[in-house]
Design a protein around this motif. Structure first.
Motif, mmCIF file in Angstrom:
data_model
loop_
_atom_site.group_PDB
_atom_site.id
_atom_site.type_symbol
_atom_site.label_atom_id
_atom_site.label_comp_id
_atom_site.label_asym_id
_atom_site.label_seq_id
_atom_site.Cartn_x
_atom_site.Cartn_y
_atom_site.Cartn_z
ATOM 1 N N UNK A 1 0.872 -1.175 0.000
ATOM 2 C CA UNK A 1 0.000 0.000 0.000
ATOM 3 C C UNK A 1 0.912 1.230 0.000
ATOM 4 N N UNK A 2 1.633 1.420 -1.105
ATOM 5 C CA UNK A 2 2.619 2.505 -1.181
ATOM 6 C C UNK A 2 1.988 3.883 -1.118
ATOM 7 N N UNK A 3 0.673 3.976 -1.345
ATOM 8 C CA UNK A 3 0.015 5.275 -1.199
ATOM 9 C C UNK A 3 -0.042 5.707 0.273
ATOM 10 N N UNK A 4 0.131 4.765 1.213
ATOM 11 C CA UNK A 4 0.258 5.134 2.632
ATOM 12 C C UNK A 4 1.681 5.605 2.902
ATOM 13 N N UNK A 5 2.649 4.769 2.550
ATOM 14 C CA UNK A 5 4.066 5.131 2.565
ATOM 15 C C UNK A 5 4.849 3.965 1.968
ATOM 16 N N UNK A 6 6.049 4.222 1.434
ATOM 17 C CA UNK A 6 6.851 3.137 0.888
ATOM 18 C C UNK A 6 7.137 2.089 1.969
ATOM 19 N N UNK A 7 7.019 0.827 1.615
ATOM 20 C CA UNK A 7 7.280 -0.263 2.546
ATOM 21 C C UNK A 7 6.058 -0.740 3.300
ATOM 22 N N UNK A 8 4.902 -0.096 3.099
ATOM 23 C CA UNK A 8 3.663 -0.475 3.790
ATOM 24 C C UNK A 8 3.073 -1.695 3.100
ATOM 25 N N UNK A 9 2.911 -2.780 3.855
ATOM 26 C CA UNK A 9 2.333 -4.022 3.328
ATOM 27 C C UNK A 9 1.297 -4.482 4.340
ATOM 28 N N UNK A 10 0.043 -4.558 3.924
ATOM 29 C CA UNK A 10 -1.001 -4.895 4.878
ATOM 30 C C UNK A 10 -2.126 -5.698 4.273
ATOM 31 N N UNK A 11 -2.997 -6.165 5.146
ATOM 32 C CA UNK A 11 -4.218 -6.869 4.758
ATOM 33 C C UNK A 11 -5.328 -6.408 5.686
ATOM 34 N N UNK A 12 -6.544 -6.313 5.130
ATOM 35 C CA UNK A 12 -7.698 -5.811 5.863
ATOM 36 C C UNK A 12 -8.854 -6.800 5.761
ATOM 37 N N UNK A 13 -9.576 -6.970 6.869
ATOM 38 C CA UNK A 13 -10.788 -7.797 6.873
ATOM 39 C C UNK A 13 -11.829 -7.136 7.762
ATOM 40 N N UNK A 14 -13.081 -7.496 7.537
ATOM 41 C CA UNK A 14 -14.169 -7.132 8.453
ATOM 42 C C UNK A 14 -14.588 -8.405 9.165
ATOM 43 N N UNK A 15 -14.547 -8.363 10.499
ATOM 44 C CA UNK A 15 -14.851 -9.564 11.268
ATOM 45 C C UNK A 15 -16.309 -9.986 11.055
ATOM 46 N N UNK A 16 -16.592 -11.292 11.189
ATOM 47 C CA UNK A 16 -17.944 -11.791 10.929
ATOM 48 C C UNK A 16 -18.927 -11.537 12.070
ATOM 49 N N UNK A 17 -18.448 -11.073 13.200
ATOM 50 C CA UNK A 17 -19.305 -10.881 14.365
ATOM 51 C C UNK A 17 -19.929 -9.490 14.369
ATOM 52 N N UNK A 18 -19.096 -8.464 14.205
ATOM 53 C CA UNK A 18 -19.566 -7.069 14.277
ATOM 54 C C UNK A 18 -19.264 -6.262 13.019
ATOM 55 N N UNK A 19 -18.435 -6.769 12.128
ATOM 56 C CA UNK A 19 -18.074 -6.022 10.928
ATOM 57 C C UNK A 19 -16.975 -5.001 11.148
ATOM 58 N N UNK A 20 -16.196 -5.155 12.210
ATOM 59 C CA UNK A 20 -15.101 -4.232 12.512
ATOM 60 C C UNK A 20 -13.963 -4.471 11.527
ATOM 61 N N UNK A 21 -13.345 -3.387 11.061
ATOM 62 C CA UNK A 21 -12.232 -3.463 10.124
ATOM 63 C C UNK A 21 -10.941 -3.720 10.904
ATOM 64 N N UNK A 22 -10.393 -4.917 10.749
ATOM 65 C CA UNK A 22 -9.114 -5.268 11.368
ATOM 66 C C UNK A 22 -8.047 -5.357 10.283
ATOM 67 N N UNK A 23 -6.844 -4.948 10.648
ATOM 68 C CA UNK A 23 -5.715 -4.936 9.721
ATOM 69 C C UNK A 23 -4.484 -5.507 10.419
ATOM 70 N N UNK A 24 -3.640 -6.163 9.635
ATOM 71 C CA UNK A 24 -2.296 -6.513 10.089
ATOM 72 C C UNK A 24 -1.346 -5.922 9.061
ATOM 73 N N UNK A 25 -0.298 -5.230 9.537
ATOM 74 C CA UNK A 25 0.585 -4.469 8.671
ATOM 75 C C UNK A 25 2.049 -4.655 9.057
ATOM 76 N N UNK A 26 2.892 -4.602 8.048
ATOM 77 C CA UNK A 26 4.332 -4.490 8.267
ATOM 78 C C UNK A 26 4.754 -3.197 7.558
ATOM 79 N N UNK A 27 5.595 -2.400 8.204
ATOM 80 C CA UNK A 27 5.911 -1.069 7.675
ATOM 81 C C UNK A 27 7.213 -0.993 6.899
ATOM 82 N N UNK A 28 7.998 -2.060 6.903
ATOM 83 C CA UNK A 28 9.306 -1.983 6.228
ATOM 84 C C UNK A 28 9.480 -3.080 5.179
ATOM 85 N N UNK A 29 8.431 -3.356 4.434
ATOM 86 C CA UNK A 29 8.463 -4.375 3.384
ATOM 87 C C UNK A 29 9.400 -3.913 2.252
ATOM 88 N N UNK A 30 10.302 -4.786 1.844
ATOM 89 C CA UNK A 30 11.276 -4.424 0.828
ATOM 90 C C UNK A 30 10.982 -5.032 -0.544
#
Length: 133
Positions: free
Chosen positions: A103-132
Motif C-alpha cells: 500500500x505505497x500510497x500510505x508510505x513506501x514499505x507499507x504491506x497490509x491486509x484488511x478484513x471485516x470480522x464476521x461478528x460485528x463487521x469491525x475493520x481489522x488490519x495486520x501491517x508491516x511497515x518496512x516491506x522491501x
C-alpha cells in the motif's frame, strides 16, 4: 511512539465472538486473552494486556454505526504473518476488505491486509511497515 493500550467497544452479547475471532486470526503471532477483570472487559495481547475488548449494552442501530467506524491495526514482523492473518480471518468467516499487498500510497514499505470480522463487521488490519519487496 508506540500505543500503550487501546481497544474497541462491541455489544455485550457479541463480546466472546469477537474475542474468539481475534484469537483465531492473530494467535499465530502470540495474541491471546490475558485477563478478564470483569465479565464485560477482556484484556488481550502477547505478553500483557494492551488491547481491550469492552462489551456494552446497545441497540442494533448504535451497534452497527459503532462497528462500521472502528478500525484496529496490529503490527506484524513478516509478510508471511500478514498473509497468515488474512487467510485465517477468511477461514474464520471474515469478509475481505483488502487482500495482502503493498500500500505505497500510505508510505513506501507499507504491506497490509484488511478484513471485516464476521461478528460485528469491525475493520481489522495486520501491517508491516518496512516491506522491501
Amino acid at each position: 511512539m508506540k500505543i500503550d493500550h487501546g481497544g474497541i467497544v462491541v455489544p455485550t452479547e457479541k463480546l466472546d465472538g469477537v474475542v474468539n475471532f481475534l484469537i483465531a486470526t492473530l494467535g499465530h503471532m502470540g495474541f491471546k486473552e490475558i485477563m478478564r477483570p470483569i465479565p464485560t472487559a477482556v484484556g488481550m495481547g502477547d505478553t500483557g494486556p494492551y488491547f481491550w475488548v469492552q462489551g456494552c449494552a446497545m441497540d442494533d442501530v448504535t451497534a452497527k454505526e459503532i462497528s462500521k467506524r472502528q478500525h484496529t491495526a496490529f503490527t506484524a514482523e513478516t509478510v508471511e504473518q500478514v498473509q497468515q492473518f488474512h487467510e485465517a480471518a477468511l477461514k474464520a468467516g471474515a469478509t475481505d476488505n483488502g487482500a495482502p499487498g503493498p500500500r505505497n500510497h500510505y508510505h513506501p514499505g507499507y504491506y497490509g491486509a484488511f478484513v471485516r470480522d464476521p461478528v460485528c463487521g469491525i475493520n481489522f488490519e495486520v501491517v508491516i511497515h518496512d516491506h522491501q519487496g
